[in-house]
Structures are given as structure tokens and as C-alpha cells.
Scaffold this active site. Sequence first.
Site, PDB file in Angstrom:
ATOM      1  N   THR A  18       0.853  -1.416  -0.021  1.00  9.38           N
ATOM      2  CA  THR A  18      -0.119  -0.259   0.018  1.00  9.38           C
ATOM      3  C   THR A  18       0.881   1.054  -0.043  1.00  9.38           C
ATOM      4  OG1 THR A  18      -1.993  -1.125   1.044  1.00  9.38           O
ATOM      5  CG2 THR A  18      -1.638   1.398   1.221  1.00  9.38           C
ATOM      6  N   SER A  64       1.236  -7.759  -0.992  1.00 13.23           N
ATOM      7  CA  SER A  64       2.270  -8.643  -0.322  1.00 13.23           C
ATOM      8  C   SER A  64       1.507  -9.723   0.248  1.00 13.23           C
ATOM      9  CB  SER A  64       2.627  -8.062   1.030  1.00 13.23           C
ATOM     10  OG  SER A  64       2.036  -7.865   2.021  1.00 13.23           O
ATOM     11  N   THR A  97       1.710  -4.085   4.261  1.00 13.02           N
ATOM     12  CA  THR A  97       1.526  -4.624   5.716  1.00 13.02           C
ATOM     13  C   THR A  97       0.993  -6.178   5.989  1.00 13.02           C
ATOM     14  OG1 THR A  97      -0.626  -3.582   5.602  1.00 13.02           O
ATOM     15  CG2 THR A  97       1.067  -2.163   6.153  1.00 13.02           C
ATOM     16  N   ASP A  98       0.152  -6.458   4.898  1.00 11.44           N
ATOM     17  CA  ASP A  98      -0.357  -7.870   5.354  1.00 11.44           C
ATOM     18  C   ASP A  98       0.394  -8.882   5.678  1.00 11.44           C
ATOM     19  OD1 ASP A  98      -2.780  -6.536   4.743  1.00 11.44           O
ATOM     20  OD2 ASP A  98      -3.081  -7.474   2.826  1.00 11.44           O
TER      21      ASP A  98
HETATM   22  C1  SIN Z   1      -0.295  -5.403   0.815  1.00 17.23           C
HETATM   23  O1  SIN Z   1      -0.085  -5.924   1.972  1.00 17.23           O
HETATM   24  O2  SIN Z   1       0.591  -5.283  -0.003  1.00 17.23           O
HETATM   25  C2  SIN Z   1      -1.410  -4.445   0.941  1.00 17.23           C
HETATM   26  C3  SIN Z   1      -1.988  -3.820   2.113  1.00 17.23           C
HETATM   27  C4  SIN Z   1      -1.106  -3.049   2.892  1.00 17.23           C
HETATM   28  O3  SIN Z   1       0.148  -2.683   2.429  1.00 17.23           O
HETATM   29  O4  SIN Z   1      -1.434  -2.418   3.681  1.00 17.23           O
END
Ligand code: SIN
Length: 331
Positions: A18, A64, A97-98
Amino acid sequence: MNSAPDNTRIVVLGTGGTIAGTAATPDDVVGYRAGQIGIETLLAGVSLPPGTRTEAEQVAQIDSKDMTHAIWQTLAQRVAHHLARPEVAGVVITHGTDTLEETAWFLQRVLASGKPVVLTGAMRPATAREADGPQNLSDAITVAREPGLSGVLAVLAGTVHDACDVRKANPLRLDDAFASGDAGPLGVIAGGRLRWLRLRGDAAGSAAPGVPSSRPAAASHPALSQPVADWPRVEIITSHAGATGALVRALCADGVDGIVVAATGNGSVNRELQQALVAAQATGLAVLCSPRSGPGRAHQSAIDRLPMVDGLTPAKARVELMLRLMERASA
Ligand code: SIN
């Protein structure tokens, strides 16, 4: 011309997420596409601590949730390469973040270096009116420059977490998106100033059986060189009401090398599922239990028949078991 001594270079590796995401309008913080903006562009929009030299490299450009073992291996190789350069003080990785906590634990376990590796990300896309990515990236670079620091850390929302403890704790909120459970965060950062809250290390004590320590791994971990097609296959099964042994038997028939059980409560496992796991363990399947119940620590009892890893989420426990199997095979 920058006259900083040339050991202040921070290498920033982009993998997507993100933080590199774009949406159609600045108000859209949900319907965006992750992994769209290159790391050079992200870095250009960040205010750097005085005297910092940076270098950017795009290792991947993904959401991710789609992280692969192949990207992990390339990422670990690139981090190891840059950390070995005398002029590099540390490495920062921008990441979705995932699965950030899984990558953090993977890197913590396979890299050996006396320098810091700092993961960061964002909850809002780069196009958002109040994007959190630039500040997170700036903070991560500040932490990566901290003298005497080593190992893998995560920096988000002004908070510094240990790779061992960090987990995604909220799917949307900015400040509470990441937490470090009972251990608590390592430090906080505001206005470019870092304040430590506790010493690094395992709150439960590294002598406790089954508790991973966050010490650096051996010099050259097999995960850096072994073809990913040969990495042990480890899957996760959740213990839940009405669980059976069917998934264990199906996975064993499919040639799985290890199973992590997301266990209930204090590490307990549904009776039928446990029976299937104990039977499979006797034929060579590697099993590791990890409490599914969130950030609190569990205590393995003497009557438990399956090994438990405490302090790691089931997703991190899967990484842990895979790496243990790799280490065992190459010993
Ligand atoms: C991801 O994990 O690539 C999408 C969600 C995020 O980064 O918060």
C-alpha cells in the site's frame, strides 16, 4: 554536494504494498491498487535525516498477500549483499503490511549481520490526502541510521517493533495497525527523534524451551542459496470446534513436510485433530503449535504431546518450522 562521512548510506529496497499503492482519488483509502509506484519515486517524496545518503532498488512490486518464497530469497540475498558493503549503515525495506510480519521473521532468521534491517509500510496508499507512507519511510530511515543497532525491526506509525513480536493487529486503523503483544514495542519515534522503551530480547527469556530468540542466525543460512522448489513444504491448519484429522491425512498424502497448528487457548488442540497429528508425527511429519488467540503468551504444559512455539503468530511459526527443517537437512 553532500559531505557526510560515507558510512551513513541507507539502501532502500522496494517490494510494493500500500505504501506504493495508488487510488483514483485522494479520498479513496480502500479501493486502491497496491504496488504501483517505484521506490525511487517514493524516496524522492521523503524528507531525510540530515547527512543521509540513500540508494534505492526495486526488488519486487507486489501486493504482499502474493509474497512468494522466490521473492523472499531474492530479497534476503539483496539485503545480505548491501549489508556487507562497508559504506552501508543499514537497509530499509518498503513492504505491504499484510505479510510484513512473516517477511520480518524470515529475514531475522536467515540474515546474520551487525547492521539493522528496518521494514516499513503504510495503511493508506501514496495518493491518499493524508498518506502515512512518507512519514513511516522517513522514520524507518532514521532508525536504520541508529548506531549500534542490528537485526530486523519494523517501524510504523511512530513505533519501533522487534521482528519476533510484531504482528498486524488491525486491518484498517492507522495507529493500531501493528502491535507487539505482551512484549510491547521497542521504542517510539517522533520528530526524527528515537526513544527506546525497552531492551531487545525475549521477554520470556531465551532459556525457555520452544521460545525463539531474536539473535542473528548463522552466517550463511541455506535459505539464501537452496532452490526454493526444494524448500520444505509447511502448511497451517487451524484447531476449531468440530475439527477432524481429515486435513492432516490429506496433506500427508500430498507429501507435506510439516504442519503448523493454530491452536486454541493456551496452545490446546482439538482431540481428533491432535490424534491425527500425533499419528502423522510418528511417521516423520514435523508439527509445531502456535496459539491462534492473539498477542498474549501461552504456557506449554507437561501433558501436551505436540511441540509449541510461543510468541510467534501461526504465520510466523510456519516460517520458523520451514527454516528449522531446512537447517536440519543441511546440518
Ligand atoms: C499489501 O500488503 O501489499 C497490501 C496491504 C497493505 O500494504 O497495507
